[in-house]
Design a protein around this motif. Structure first.
Motif, PDB file in Angstrom:
ATOM      1  N   UNK A 162       0.844  -1.182   0.000  1.00 56.00           N
ATOM      2  CA  UNK A 162       0.000   0.000   0.000  1.00 56.00           C
ATOM      3  C   UNK A 162       0.889   1.244   0.000  1.00 56.00           C
ATOM      4  N   UNK A 163       0.691   2.094  -1.005  1.00 58.16           N
ATOM      5  CA  UNK A 163       1.476   3.326  -1.087  1.00 58.16           C
ATOM      6  C   UNK A 163       1.077   4.258   0.062  1.00 58.16           C
ATOM      7  N   UNK A 164       2.062   4.834   0.691  1.00 60.68           N
ATOM      8  CA  UNK A 164       1.816   5.808   1.746  1.00 60.68           C
ATOM      9  C   UNK A 164       2.588   7.087   1.457  1.00 60.68           C
ATOM     10  N   UNK A 165       1.937   8.203   1.698  1.00 60.61           N
ATOM     11  CA  UNK A 165       2.573   9.509   1.555  1.00 60.61           C
ATOM     12  C   UNK A 165       2.582  10.177   2.923  1.00 60.61           C
ATOM     13  N   UNK A 166       3.751  10.601   3.332  1.00 63.34           N
ATOM     14  CA  UNK A 166       3.878  11.218   4.653  1.00 63.34           C
ATOM     15  C   UNK A 166       4.403  12.627   4.489  1.00 63.34           C
ATOM     16  N   UNK A 167       3.590  13.590   4.939  1.00 63.13           N
ATOM     17  CA  UNK A 167       3.971  14.994   4.857  1.00 63.13           C
ATOM     18  C   UNK A 167       4.594  15.449   6.166  1.00 63.13           C
ATOM     19  N   UNK A 168       5.418  16.469   6.058  1.00 63.15           N
ATOM     20  CA  UNK A 168       5.985  17.099   7.249  1.00 63.15           C
ATOM     21  C   UNK A 168       6.307  18.546   6.925  1.00 63.15           C
ATOM     22  N   UNK A 169       6.488  19.334   7.984  1.00 63.72           N
ATOM     23  CA  UNK A 169       6.940  20.707   7.787  1.00 63.72           C
ATOM     24  C   UNK A 169       5.902  21.773   8.029  1.00 63.72           C
ATOM     25  N   UNK A 170       4.668  21.386   8.299  1.00 69.31           N
ATOM     26  CA  UNK A 170       3.658  22.402   8.566  1.00 69.31           C
ATOM     27  C   UNK A 170       3.909  23.087   9.894  1.00 69.31           C
ATOM     28  N   UNK A 171       3.137  24.135  10.160  1.00 71.51           N
ATOM     29  CA  UNK A 171       3.293  24.845  11.426  1.00 71.51           C
ATOM     30  C   UNK A 171       2.643  26.200  11.387  1.00 71.51           C
ATOM     31  N   UNK A 172       3.001  27.010  12.361  1.00 71.51           N
ATOM     32  CA  UNK A 172       2.466  28.355  12.507  1.00 71.51           C
ATOM     33  C   UNK A 172       3.540  29.363  12.143  1.00 71.51           C
ATOM     34  N   UNK A 173       3.189  30.337  11.316  1.00 66.72           N
ATOM     35  CA  UNK A 173       4.142  31.351  10.893  1.00 66.72           C
ATOM     36  C   UNK A 173       3.414  32.674  10.742  1.00 66.72           C
ATOM     37  N   UNK A 174       4.126  33.755  10.915  1.00 65.71           N
ATOM     38  CA  UNK A 174       3.528  35.076  10.717  1.00 65.71           C
ATOM     39  C   UNK A 174       3.467  35.416   9.236  1.00 65.71           C
ATOM     40  N   UNK A 175       2.552  36.270   8.883  1.00 66.50           N
ATOM     41  CA  UNK A 175       2.444  36.728   7.498  1.00 66.50           C
ATOM     42  C   UNK A 175       3.782  37.280   7.028  1.00 66.50           C
ATOM     43  N   UNK A 176       4.140  36.915   5.803  1.00 70.44           N
ATOM     44  CA  UNK A 176       5.427  37.314   5.257  1.00 70.44           C
ATOM     45  C   UNK A 176       6.531  36.307   5.499  1.00 70.44           C
ATOM     46  N   UNK A 177       6.264  35.344   6.344  1.00 64.73           N
ATOM     47  CA  UNK A 177       7.255  34.325   6.667  1.00 64.73           C
ATOM     48  C   UNK A 177       7.276  33.198   5.657  1.00 64.73           C
ATOM     49  N   UNK A 178       8.088  32.179   5.958  1.00 62.64           N
ATOM     50  CA  UNK A 178       8.285  31.054   5.051  1.00 62.64           C
ATOM     51  C   UNK A 178       8.142  29.729   5.789  1.00 62.64           C
ATOM     52  N   UNK A 179       7.718  28.739   5.056  1.00 58.42           N
ATOM     53  CA  UNK A 179       7.682  27.355   5.533  1.00 58.42           C
ATOM     54  C   UNK A 179       8.040  26.445   4.385  1.00 58.42           C
ATOM     55  N   UNK A 180       8.596  25.288   4.724  1.00 60.63           N
ATOM     56  CA  UNK A 180       8.903  24.301   3.703  1.00 60.63           C
ATOM     57  C   UNK A 180       8.227  22.991   4.072  1.00 60.63           C
ATOM     58  N   UNK A 181       7.460  22.451   3.144  1.00 58.51           N
ATOM     59  CA  UNK A 181       6.797  21.163   3.341  1.00 58.51           C
ATOM     60  C   UNK A 181       7.549  20.088   2.566  1.00 58.51           C
ATOM     61  N   UNK A 182       7.503  18.884   3.066  1.00 58.00           N
ATOM     62  CA  UNK A 182       8.061  17.760   2.330  1.00 58.00           C
ATOM     63  C   UNK A 182       7.082  16.597   2.370  1.00 58.00           C
ATOM     64  N   UNK A 183       7.198  15.748   1.370  1.00 55.64           N
ATOM     65  CA  UNK A 183       6.321  14.587   1.255  1.00 55.64           C
ATOM     66  C   UNK A 183       7.143  13.428   0.719  1.00 55.64           C
ATOM     67  N   UNK A 184       7.162  12.335   1.462  1.00 54.60           N
ATOM     68  CA  UNK A 184       7.906  11.154   1.058  1.00 54.60           C
ATOM     69  C   UNK A 184       6.959   9.995   0.819  1.00 54.60           C
ATOM     70  N   UNK A 185       7.150   9.351  -0.324  1.00 54.67           N
ATOM     71  CA  UNK A 185       6.311   8.211  -0.688  1.00 54.67           C
ATOM     72  C   UNK A 185       7.014   6.911  -0.349  1.00 54.67           C
ATOM     73  N   UNK A 186       6.255   5.996   0.196  1.00 51.56           N
ATOM     74  CA  UNK A 186       6.796   4.662   0.465  1.00 51.56           C
ATOM     75  C   UNK A 186       5.948   3.634  -0.272  1.00 51.56           C
TER      76      UNK A 186
END
Length: 122
Positions: A1-25
Motif C-alpha cells: 500500500x502506497x503511503x505519503x507522509x507529509x511534514x513541515x507544517x506549522x504556525x508562521x507570521x504573514x510574510x514568513x516562510x515554511x517548507x513542506x516535504x512529502x515522502x512516498x513509500x
C-alpha cells in the motif's frame, strides 16, 4: 500500500516562510508526478502545485505563483514545497498527492497524504 507522509507544517507570521516535504513509500512506479493541494476551513480542496516525473515541468495555482516553489528528489521519492511570503489566506491543511500524469486536479490523483496544517497569522 502506497503511503505519503507529509511534514513541515506549522504556525508562521504573514510574510514568513515554511517548507513542506512529502515522502512516498511502497511506490514502485518510475514515472509519476507529485503535487500539493490544500483545503481551508469551509472551502473545497484546491490545487496548489505539481511537478512531473522528470522535474522539468511544474504547474502552480495563480494564487501562489511567484511565492511557492515545488521541487522533487526522485531518488528519495520526495517532493518539497517551499512557501515564501505567506499570507493569512494560505492557511489550510496541505495534502501531498501522487498521480500517474501531471496533476492539475483531484481527479488525477492516485494517492493522497494525510495532510499537514499550515497556519499563517496576520
Amino acid at each position: 500500500q502506497v503511503q505519503l507522509v507529509e511534514s513541515g507544517g506549522g504556525l508562521v507570521q504573514a510574510g514568513g516562510s515554511l517548507s513542506l516535504s512529502c515522502t512516498a513509500s511502497m511506490l514502485t512506479a518510475h514515472t509519476y508526478s507529485m503535487g500539493w493541494f490544500r483545503r481551508a476551513t469551509g472551502k473545497e480542496r484546491e490545487f496548489v502545485a505539481s511537478i512531473d516525473w522528470s522535474g522539468d515541468n511544474t504547474k502552480y495555482a495563480d494564487s501562489v505563483k511567484g511565492r511557492f516553489t515545488i521541487s522533487r528528489d526522485t531518488a528519495k521519492k520526495t517532493s518539497y514545497l517551499q512557501m515564501n511570503n505567506l499570507r493569512p489566506e494560505d492557511t489550510a491543511l496541505y495534502y501531498c498527492a501522487v498521480g500517474a500524469r501531471m496533476i492539475v486536479a483531484p481527479m488525477g490523483v492516485g494517492y493522497w497524504g494525510q495532510g499537514t496544517q499550515v497556519t499563517v497569522s496576520s
